[in-house]
Write a protein that holds these residues in place. Structure first.
Motif, short mmCIF file in Angstrom:
data_model
loop_
_atom_site.label_atom_id
_atom_site.label_comp_id
_atom_site.label_asym_id
_atom_site.label_seq_id
_atom_site.Cartn_x
_atom_site.Cartn_y
_atom_site.Cartn_z
N ASP A 1 0.84 -1.20 0.00
CA ASP A 1 0.00 0.00 0.00
C ASP A 1 0.87 1.25 0.00
OD1 ASP A 1 -1.93 -1.93 0.28
OD2 ASP A 1 -3.14 -0.75 1.68
N VAL A 2 1.99 1.20 0.72
CA VAL A 2 2.89 2.35 0.72
C VAL A 2 3.49 2.52 -0.67
CG1 VAL A 2 5.01 3.36 1.68
CG2 VAL A 2 3.44 2.13 3.18
N LEU A 3 3.91 1.40 -1.29
CA LEU A 3 4.47 1.46 -2.64
C LEU A 3 3.44 2.00 -3.62
CD1 LEU A 3 6.49 -1.88 -2.70
CD2 LEU A 3 7.46 0.43 -2.93
N TYR A 4 2.18 1.55 -3.46
CA TYR A 4 1.11 2.03 -4.33
C TYR A 4 0.93 3.54 -4.18
CZ TYR A 4 -3.57 2.94 -6.13
OH TYR A 4 -4.63 3.47 -6.81
N ALA A 5 0.88 4.00 -2.92
CA ALA A 5 0.68 5.43 -2.66
C ALA A 5 1.82 6.24 -3.29
CB ALA A 5 0.62 5.69 -1.16
N LEU A 6 3.04 5.76 -3.11
CA LEU A 6 4.20 6.52 -3.60
C LEU A 6 4.29 6.46 -5.13
CD1 LEU A 6 6.85 5.42 -0.94
CD2 LEU A 6 5.77 7.67 -1.15
N ARG A 7 4.16 5.25 -5.68
CA ARG A 7 4.38 5.09 -7.13
C ARG A 7 3.16 5.53 -7.93
NH1 ARG A 7 6.63 -1.06 -6.86
NH2 ARG A 7 8.82 -0.62 -6.37
N GLU A 8 2.02 4.92 -7.62
CA GLU A 8 0.84 5.12 -8.47
C GLU A 8 0.17 6.46 -8.22
OE1 GLU A 8 0.50 2.75 -10.72
OE2 GLU A 8 2.07 1.59 -9.70
N VAL A 9 0.05 6.83 -6.95
CA VAL A 9 -0.68 8.06 -6.65
C VAL A 9 0.23 9.27 -6.76
CG1 VAL A 9 -2.13 9.25 -4.95
CG2 VAL A 9 -2.21 6.75 -5.12
N MET A 10 1.48 9.12 -6.29
CA MET A 10 2.34 10.30 -6.24
C MET A 10 3.41 10.31 -7.33
SD MET A 10 2.75 10.71 -2.13
CE MET A 10 3.40 12.38 -2.30
N GLY A 11 3.47 9.26 -8.12
CA GLY A 11 4.42 9.22 -9.23
C GLY A 11 5.88 9.22 -8.81
N GLN A 12 6.15 8.62 -7.65
CA GLN A 12 7.51 8.63 -7.12
C GLN A 12 8.31 7.40 -7.52
OE1 GLN A 12 8.96 11.21 -5.16
NE2 GLN A 12 7.19 12.09 -6.19
#
Lengths: 228, 81
Positions: free
Chosen positions: A16-27
């Motif tokens: 979920d953290v990876l999803y938030a960072l990668r998918e939602v925040m484009g990090q």
């Protein structure tokens, strides 16, 4: 900035953290395994929620000796950012990278609900997109989130502004009822003395899209990003 | 050498389990019950030449892992002491 998200055996919220960072925040975020000895260029490391090593002995007590933790401690000593969420917070306390400890909820029950939090210090890398006294809503889900610190230590962290978030009621007031787990001084998030290691029981990664019930988690991740 | 480790919450640290048990004891009529604390009992064998050496090793184990000295106290009982 490159993020690293650690997976211990028993971690739950790493994805979920990876999803938030990668998918939602484009990090740019790299997944780190507990047996890794390197951080693969990560400048900000997140220790996620879950039940690392089955929470055996004490929550976080075994995870703190995982090989990856040497690199995490080194990063922290060099001023890099380390963020512990829920079980990650417990791991950082056990590793003595954060003051205090987390113990069994006052109610003895596992709590899963959305709580209101008041921003106590908005001039830290984790909270700089927020204002002092601002109220945010984030979910919590834990059985051992009661924050404890010896009296002197508690006084010191309060004086230095290391308390970042407190559990409050809908109007921002402190009350026993609004303190879901019975934490001392209703503490939900703390920083270390040099304000580069952070721990919080609420889950910002579960509050990054309106369809999940809120986006206040983005303000915390976003704050870290702004300082980078 | 057989070593017994008793880990208990420090005085002053909230122990919700201890409190719940104390209340239950009282509701059962055991009004004499006071200061109930819930801890852990860890039993282990330590290779050592003497009881004193086993105690030193066990102490190091407690400080590093078996107890969280921020919130817990520990007590040892060493075979042969």
């Amino acid at each position: 900035m490159r993020w690293g998200v650690v997976t211990f055996p028993g971690s739950l919220d790493d994805r979920d953290v990876l999803y938030a960072l990668r998918e939602v925040m484009g990090q740019d975020a790299v997944s780190l395994w507990h047996k890794d000895e390197r951080l693969y260029g990560a400048e900000c490391v997140v220790l996620p929620g879950g039940f690392s090593y089955g929470d055996y002995l004490r929550c976080g007590a075994l995870a703190r000796f995982a090989p990856i933790m040497n690199s995490v401690a080194r990063l922290a000593a060099e001023g890099g950012v380390v963020l512990g969420i829920c079980n990650g917070f417990q791991v950082l306390c056990e590793a003595r990278l954060l003051p205090g400890a987390l113990t069994r909820n006052r109610s003895l029950s596992f709590i899963c609900e959305r709580v209101t939090l008041r921003v106590e210090n908005a001039s830290t890398p984790l909270t700089r997109l927020l204002s002092p006294g601002e109220l945010i809503r984030l979910p919590i889900k834990h059985g051992e989130g009661l924050y404890v610190a010896p009296e002197q230590e508690l006084r010191r962290i309060e004086e230095r502004g290391q308390v970042l978030l407190r559990y409050v009621d809908a109007d921002g007031g402190l009350s026993a009822q609004a303190n879901p787990n019975g934490s001392m001084n209703a503490i939900a998030a703390v920083a270390n003395e040099s304000f580069n290691v952070f721990g919080l029981m609420p889950h910002p990664e579960h509050a990054v899209e309106a369809c999940l019930g809120g986006t206040h988690g983005l303000k915390l991740f976003g704050s870290l990003l702004q300082g980078a | 050498m057989l070593v017994e480790v008793f880990v208990t919450p420090k005085r002053g640290v909230l122990d919700p389990q201890g409190r719940a048990i104390e209340q239950s004891l009282k509701s059962l009529g055991f009004r004499q019950a006071r200061g109930v604390r819930v801890g852990k009992y860890i039993l282990l064998e330590i290779e050592a030449g003497s009881a004193a050496e086993a105690r030193r090793t066990a102490q190091a184990m407690c400080e590093r892992l078996l107890a969280n000295t921020v919130i817990e106290d520990y007590r040892l009982r060493v075979e042969g002491e």
